[in-house]
Write a protein that holds these residues in place. Structure first.
Motif, short mmCIF file in Angstrom:
data_model
loop_
_atom_site.label_atom_id
_atom_site.label_comp_id
_atom_site.label_asym_id
_atom_site.label_seq_id
_atom_site.Cartn_x
_atom_site.Cartn_y
_atom_site.Cartn_z
N SER A 112 -23.51 -8.42 89.03
CA SER A 112 -23.79 -7.09 89.59
C SER A 112 -23.39 -7.05 91.07
O SER A 112 -22.85 -6.05 91.55
N ARG A 125 -27.75 -2.75 90.49
CA ARG A 125 -28.97 -3.38 91.02
C ARG A 125 -28.80 -4.91 90.98
O ARG A 125 -28.34 -5.47 90.01
N THR A 133 -30.20 -7.49 84.90
CA THR A 133 -29.40 -6.54 84.13
C THR A 133 -29.68 -6.76 82.64
O THR A 133 -29.45 -7.85 82.12
N ASP A 149 -20.54 -4.02 83.71
CA ASP A 149 -21.44 -5.13 84.08
C ASP A 149 -22.34 -5.44 82.89
O ASP A 149 -23.01 -4.55 82.36
MG LIG Z 1 -26.85 -8.28 87.03
#
Ligand SMILES: [Mg+2]
Ligand SMILES: Nc1nc2c(ncn2[C@@H]2O[C@H](COP(=O)(O)OP(=O)(O)OP(=O)(O)O)[C@@H](O)[C@H]2O)c(=O)[nH]1
Length: 502
Positions: A112, A125, A133, A149
Motif C-alpha cells: 500500500s 491506507r 489491507t 493493491d
Molecule cells: Mg496494505
C-alpha cells in the motif's frame, strides 16, 4: 471472463537455484546460509549503480564515502491516483477497461505504501501492523491505468477464514483478469524470497501471468548486502518463464528506485510516449554528468591514497635512519632500501607527485642503496667531561653560597662588632677592625639546630697588623638554652692572643 489457465504448467520451483549453487561450493564444503551469503562476490559496477541511485544504506563510520556530488535523476511523474473500487468477492471486481498492474507480496512488505509513493498520493491506507489491507483495492491513475493493491499473504496472525478467502480471491483475479498486464511481487530486501513467495510465483507461472520481482525496504539493508541479495534473487529466478528477468529495488521511504519502477509501469501500460517524452535524453545527460564527476572523484581519491603512501614511506625512512644511527648502519640501510624499492614499485604517480617524489629522493640520499650512512659518533668522552664540569660548577657555587651565608650571619657580624670595640684590640690593631678582603673566607661551621658556633677568619685594623679572629660558642640545653662562649680572641702573627671578652 476468459480463463488464463492452459495445459502447459511450468513449475517455478524447477528453476530454483540453491545458495550453494550460486556460491559454487565444492561438494565437501558445508557452510551455513549466513556464511554462504558472506562469501557471495558482487560486481563492483552493481555497487556503483546502487550508490548512484542511493539504494541501500551507507556503511557508517570511517568507510563512509562522502561525496560532493549526486546523481540528479530526472523525475518521472505518474498521474495522481484515487481509489475507485474494493472487492471482497469476484463479483465485485470492476469491469475490465484500462491496463492494470497488480501489487502482491507478503503482509507488511509495503504494497500500500508503494501505491501511495508511486503516484504521490495518500489514497491507500498504510500500517506498521501486518494484515491491514483485507480486500482487493483498485486505484485509477487519471483514467490511464489501474494500480491494484492486494491483501498480503503469509500473515501468520490473520484469521484462517480470512486467509482462506483472500487467496482464492487473488487467484481468481490473476487467472481471469484480461487487462492485467503485470504483477509486481514485492519482496522484503532483508529476507529475499520466502517459501510462500515461491508458492505464489508458482501460481503466477501456472497461470502464465507476467510478473516482476521488486526488493522493497532497501533503505534497511547495507549497500553491499543489497547487491548480494539482488544477485541471489536474480539467479534464483533467471529461468522462470513468466518472470521479467530484471529484479528491481526501491525504498518507498526514501524514494530511491521509484523512478525506475514508474518507467517500467508506463512502458507496461504502453504509456511511455505520453509520459516519458524527453525523459530519456534528460536521463542520458544527468548520467553522463554523474559519471564524469565520479571519475574525477575516484582519480582524486586515488591520488590522495598515493600521497599518503608517499608520506608514510618518507616517515618510515626517517625512522629507519634514526635507528641506523643508534643501532648500527646495516639495519637502517636494508630497511630504507626496502621502503625505497616498495615505494618506487607503486603505480606511476601524477606529474606533481612524481616531482615531489623525485625531490624527496634528492633530499634523502639514503634512498640510494649504494651510499653508506654516516658512522655514528662516540660521544662518551664529551658527555663525561660535561658531567665533571657540571659537578665542579655546582660544588663551587654551593661552597661560595655557604661562605656568604656564614659571613653575613649574626654570630660573625656580632663578633666583629664586639672585637672592634674592645680596648686592647683597638690599641693593638687600630680602630677600624674589619675583614681582610671584601669576600673573606670564614672557616668553621655555624649550626643553630645543633647549638654550636665555631668560626675563624682573618681581620685587619687601621694599623695594618693582621690577626685571626676565633669564636667558639655552645648552647647549654636544648632549643631555648643559654649560649656560652668558650673561646673568643684574636690570634696575632707573633703568637699573642688578644682576648675579646664574652
Ligand atoms: Mg496494505
Ligand atoms: N523503512 C521502510 N519502511 C517501509 C517501506 N515501505 C513500507 N514501509 C513500512 O512498512 C510498513 C507496512 O507498510 P504497508 O504499505 O502497510 O504494507 P502492506 O504490504 O500494504 O501490508 P498489508 O496491507 O498488511 O499486506 C509501514 O510501516 C511502512 O511505513 C520502505 O521502503 N522502507
Amino acid at each position: 471472463m476468459a480463463s488464463r489457465t492452459s495445459k502447459a504448467v511450468p513449475v517455478f520451483n524447477t528453476s530454483v537455484k540453491t545458495l550453494q549453487e550460486v556460491v559454487k561450493l565444492g561438494k565437501s564444503e558445508e557452510l551455513s546460509n549466513r556464511q554462504l551469503f558472506a562469501r557471495l562476490q558482487v560486481d563492483p559496477k552493481t555497487v556503483d549503480r546502487l550508490d548512484m541511485l542511493r539504494l541501500g544504506s551507507e556503511k557508517q563510520g570511517r568507510f563512509e564515502r562522502k561525496k560532493w556530488f549526486r546523481y540528479e535523476e530526472p523525475e518521472v511523474k505518474l498521474p495522481h491516483v484515487s481509489f475507485f473500487a474494493g472487492a471482497q468477492v469476484v463479483s465485485s471486481f470492476p469491469h475490465e477497461s484500462l491496463p492494470e498492474v497488480g501489487i502482491v507480496g507478503r503482509s507488511n512488505v509495503g504494497k500500500s505504501t508503494l501505491v501511495n509513493q508511486l503516484c504521490g498520493s495518500s489514497a491507500a491506507r498504510v500500517s506498521d501492523k501486518p494484515g491491514l489491507t483485507q480486500q482487493i483495492n483498485f486505484y485509477t491513475a487519471d483514467n490511464d491505468f489501474h494500480l491494484v493493491d492486494m491483501p498480503g499473504y503469509g500473515f501468520a496472525y490473520a484469521k484462517e477464514d480470512a486467509q482462506k478467502h483472500w487467496l482464492p480471491l487473488i487467484e481468481s483475479y490473476i487467472r481471469e483478469r484480461k487487462t492485467l498486464r503485470r504483477v509486481l511481487v514485492l519482496l522484503d530486501a532483508r529476507h529475499g524470497i520466502k517459501a510462500n513467495d515461491r508458492e505464489f510465483m508458482a501460481l503466477l507461472d501456472r497461470t502464465h501471468t507476467k510478473y516482476q520481482l521488486i526488493l522493497t525496504k532497501c533503505d534497511l539493508v547495507h549497500r553491499i548486502d543489497l547487491a548480494k541479495r539482488h544477485l541471489l534473487v536474480s539467479q534464483e529466478v533467471d529461468k522462470a518463464r513468466n518472470c521479467i528477468p530484471r529484479v528491481m529495488m526501491l525504498s518507498a521511504k526514501h524514494g530511491a528506485g521509484l523512478n525506475e519502477l514508474r518507467k517500467e509501469i508506463l512502458h507496461t501500460c504502453s504509456l511511455g510516449q505520453k509520459y516519458l517524452g524527453t525523459h530519456k535524453k534528460k536521463e542520458a545527460i544527468a548520467q553522463a554528468e554523474y559519471f564524469e564527476q565520479l571519475k574525477v572523484y575516484k582519480d582524486t581519491a586515488r591520488a590522495k591514497k598515493r600521497r599518503h603512501t608517499l608520506l608514510l614511506s618518507q616517515l618510515s625512512l626517517t625512522l629507519a635512519r634514526s635507528r641506523a644511527t643508534t643501532r648500527g648502519i646495516a639495519l637502517g640501510r636494508n630497511y630504507s632500501a626496502q621502503i625505497g624499492a616498495a615505494a618506487t614499485a607503486a603505480s606511476p604517480l601524477p606529474n606533481t607527485l612524481q616531482q615531489k617524489w623525485e625531490s624527496a629522493h634528492a633530499k634523502n640520499p639514503a634512498f640510494a642503496v649504494e651510499r653508506d650512512l654516516p658512522t655514528p659518533k662516540n660521544r662518551k668522552r664529551e658527555i663525561g667531561l660535561f658531567m665533571v664540569f657540571a659537578t665542579i660548577t655546582w660544588g663551587a657555587g654551593s661552597i661560595i653560597a655557604f661562605n656568604y651565608q656564614r659571613m653575613t650571619s649574626t654570630p660573625v657580624t656580632a663578633a666583629l662588632f664586639t672585637a672592634r670595640h674592645n680596648d686592647e684590640v683597638r690599641e693593638t690593631l687600630g680602630s677600624q677592625l674589619n675583614f681582610t678582603s671584601s669576600f673573606p673566607w670564614i672557616s668553621g661551621d655555624i649550626s643553630h639546630l645543633k647549638g654550636f658556633v665555631e668560626v675563624e677568619f682573618d681581620v685587619v685594623g687601621d694599623k695594618g697588623l693582621p690577626g685571626r679572629l676565633v669564636l667558639k660558642s655552645r648552647r647549654t640545653g636544648k632549643q631555648n638554652g643559654e649560649w656560652k662562649t668558650t673561646e673568643f680572641y684574636i690570634a696575632m702573627a707573633d703568637g699573642r692572643k688578644i682576648d675579646c671578652g664574652e
